[in-house]
Design an enzyme around this catalytic site. Sequence first.
Site, PDB file in Angstrom:
ATOM      1  N   LYS A  19      -7.438   6.658  -1.079  1.00 61.70           N
ATOM      2  CA  LYS A  19      -6.821   5.531  -0.372  1.00 61.70           C
ATOM      3  C   LYS A  19      -5.314   5.651  -0.433  1.00 61.70           C
ATOM      4  O   LYS A  19      -4.750   6.286  -1.342  1.00 61.70           O
ATOM      5  CB  LYS A  19      -7.260   4.185  -0.951  1.00 61.70           C
ATOM      6  CG  LYS A  19      -6.847   3.899  -2.406  1.00 61.70           C
ATOM      7  CD  LYS A  19      -5.451   3.326  -2.570  1.00 61.70           C
ATOM      8  CE  LYS A  19      -5.053   3.216  -4.042  1.00 61.70           C
ATOM      9  NZ  LYS A  19      -3.630   3.078  -4.292  1.00 61.70           N
ATOM     10  N   ASP A 150      -9.300  -0.728  -7.773  1.00 59.73           N
ATOM     11  CA  ASP A 150      -9.393  -0.040  -6.481  1.00 59.73           C
ATOM     12  C   ASP A 150     -10.809   0.402  -6.129  1.00 59.73           C
ATOM     13  O   ASP A 150     -11.029   0.974  -5.058  1.00 59.73           O
ATOM     14  CB  ASP A 150      -8.516   1.218  -6.490  1.00 59.73           C
ATOM     15  CG  ASP A 150      -7.037   0.907  -6.615  1.00 59.73           C
ATOM     16  OD1 ASP A 150      -6.619  -0.172  -6.165  1.00 59.73           O
ATOM     17  OD2 ASP A 150      -6.310   1.760  -7.150  1.00 59.73           O
TER      18      ASP A 150
HETATM   19  O1  C5P Z   1      -7.709  -1.767 -12.552  1.00 59.48           O
HETATM   20  P1  C5P Z   1      -7.217  -0.438 -13.017  1.00 59.48           P
HETATM   21  O2  C5P Z   1      -8.015   0.116 -14.154  1.00 59.48           O
HETATM   22  O3  C5P Z   1      -7.032   0.531 -11.912  1.00 59.48           O
HETATM   23  O4  C5P Z   1      -5.762  -0.709 -13.601  1.00 59.48           O
HETATM   24  C1  C5P Z   1      -5.088   0.214 -14.400  1.00 59.48           C
HETATM   25  C2  C5P Z   1      -3.836  -0.436 -14.971  1.00 59.48           C
HETATM   26  O5  C5P Z   1      -2.892  -0.661 -13.914  1.00 59.48           O
HETATM   27  C3  C5P Z   1      -4.042  -1.791 -15.593  1.00 59.48           C
HETATM   28  O6  C5P Z   1      -4.415  -1.694 -16.946  1.00 59.48           O
HETATM   29  C4  C5P Z   1      -2.676  -2.446 -15.442  1.00 59.48           C
HETATM   30  O7  C5P Z   1      -1.775  -1.987 -16.427  1.00 59.48           O
HETATM   31  C5  C5P Z   1      -2.195  -1.893 -14.120  1.00 59.48           C
HETATM   32  N1  C5P Z   1      -2.502  -2.800 -12.983  1.00 59.48           N
HETATM   33  C6  C5P Z   1      -1.782  -3.969 -12.863  1.00 59.48           C
HETATM   34  N2  C5P Z   1      -2.053  -4.827 -11.814  1.00 59.48           N
HETATM   35  C7  C5P Z   1      -2.998  -4.510 -10.906  1.00 59.48           C
HETATM   36  C8  C5P Z   1      -3.740  -3.309 -11.001  1.00 59.48           C
HETATM   37  C9  C5P Z   1      -3.455  -2.467 -12.059  1.00 59.48           C
HETATM   38  O8  C5P Z   1      -0.909  -4.271 -13.682  1.00 59.48           O
HETATM   39  N3  C5P Z   1      -3.231  -5.352  -9.894  1.00 59.48           N
END
Ligand code: C5P
Length: 312
Positions: A19, A150
């Site tokens: 993406k 995502d």
């Molecule tokens: O959800 P995901 O595991 O992809 O997120 C990885 C990290 O990215 C989270 O632990 C956070 O630190 C950051 N993040 C964030 N806000 C979001 C998505 C991700 O701060 N909306």
Amino acid sequence: MSEALLPDPISVTVRAPAKINVYLGVGKVRSDGFHPLETVYQAVSLYDDVTVTDAGEWSVSTITDGAHVDAAAVPDDESNIVIRAGKTLAAHHQLERTARIEVRKSIPVAGGMAGGSADAAATLVALDRLWNLNTSDEELLALAAELGSDVPFALIGGTATGAGRGEVVTPVEDNGTWWWVVVFNDDGLSTPSVYGAYDLLEGGDHDYRVRPALLETLRDPAGNPDGIGVFVYNDLEDAAFYLRPDLQTSAEAALECGAMTTLLSGSGPTMLAIATDADEARSIAGQLAERGYDRTAVVHGPVAGAHVVAYG
Ligand code: C5P
């Protein structure tokens, strides 16, 4: 997401797309550490293929065609998101089953193109078909949201808005075929570090809503001859450039090679250049190669989300 089931396949291969965030607006960090987002995702023609077969225990192996992906950077143990995805699906259906998961990667690792999320989405769909579980789309989306912000988008693909922390996805009408030059980068950039720099530099105290003109141009490309280039935006770009000044240099190179606009992909370090068509994209990629940026790909979007490509 839904395909007709074949009886008792031995293996199932599911393809899931990378993406890009055509728009990424970021608000003030929440009490759970995540940031509220307003984003427009687009699935692009760079894919990982995930093949699952029944096995006596969970295992994962990663292979790559070598081009843009460092397979050694992918965990080969239970911390790999694909095993978490498999266990989440099995637990949801109260199954004791386990599987061998093979990932053929073309999406860069820690590149800001949600490669791990694509693999997790593909695993959910592949095991659902392998085990004939008939999990509803709503349940798959909920399981996907548990796995990562995502992952739900990788299931639905196309073009969609993302809200919440990115996991609340809503398809949007996109009647264009948009061409992008993807400029890969050898050194991964951790998503939390970019959000951390964003908090320090900006804090997110601004209006980060998606511009209606962007959505209107996606719906009616002919209505705006300039295309979406004038509306694309990524709130994380300054933070990524702060951590990695070389990314700004690559963006400037792409502009000098004829790109109308450049954009950080997600939290980086992959950079994107928008082209008006496939020929222009190839021309920009060729000129970038002459300047030493030879690890690029020409891709288009939107493309489909996770879908079965083979039953074995
Ligand atoms: O959800 P995901 O595991 O992809 O997120 C990885 C990290 O990215 C989270 O632990 C956070 O630190 C950051 N993040 C964030 N806000 C979001 C998505 C991700 O701060 N909306």
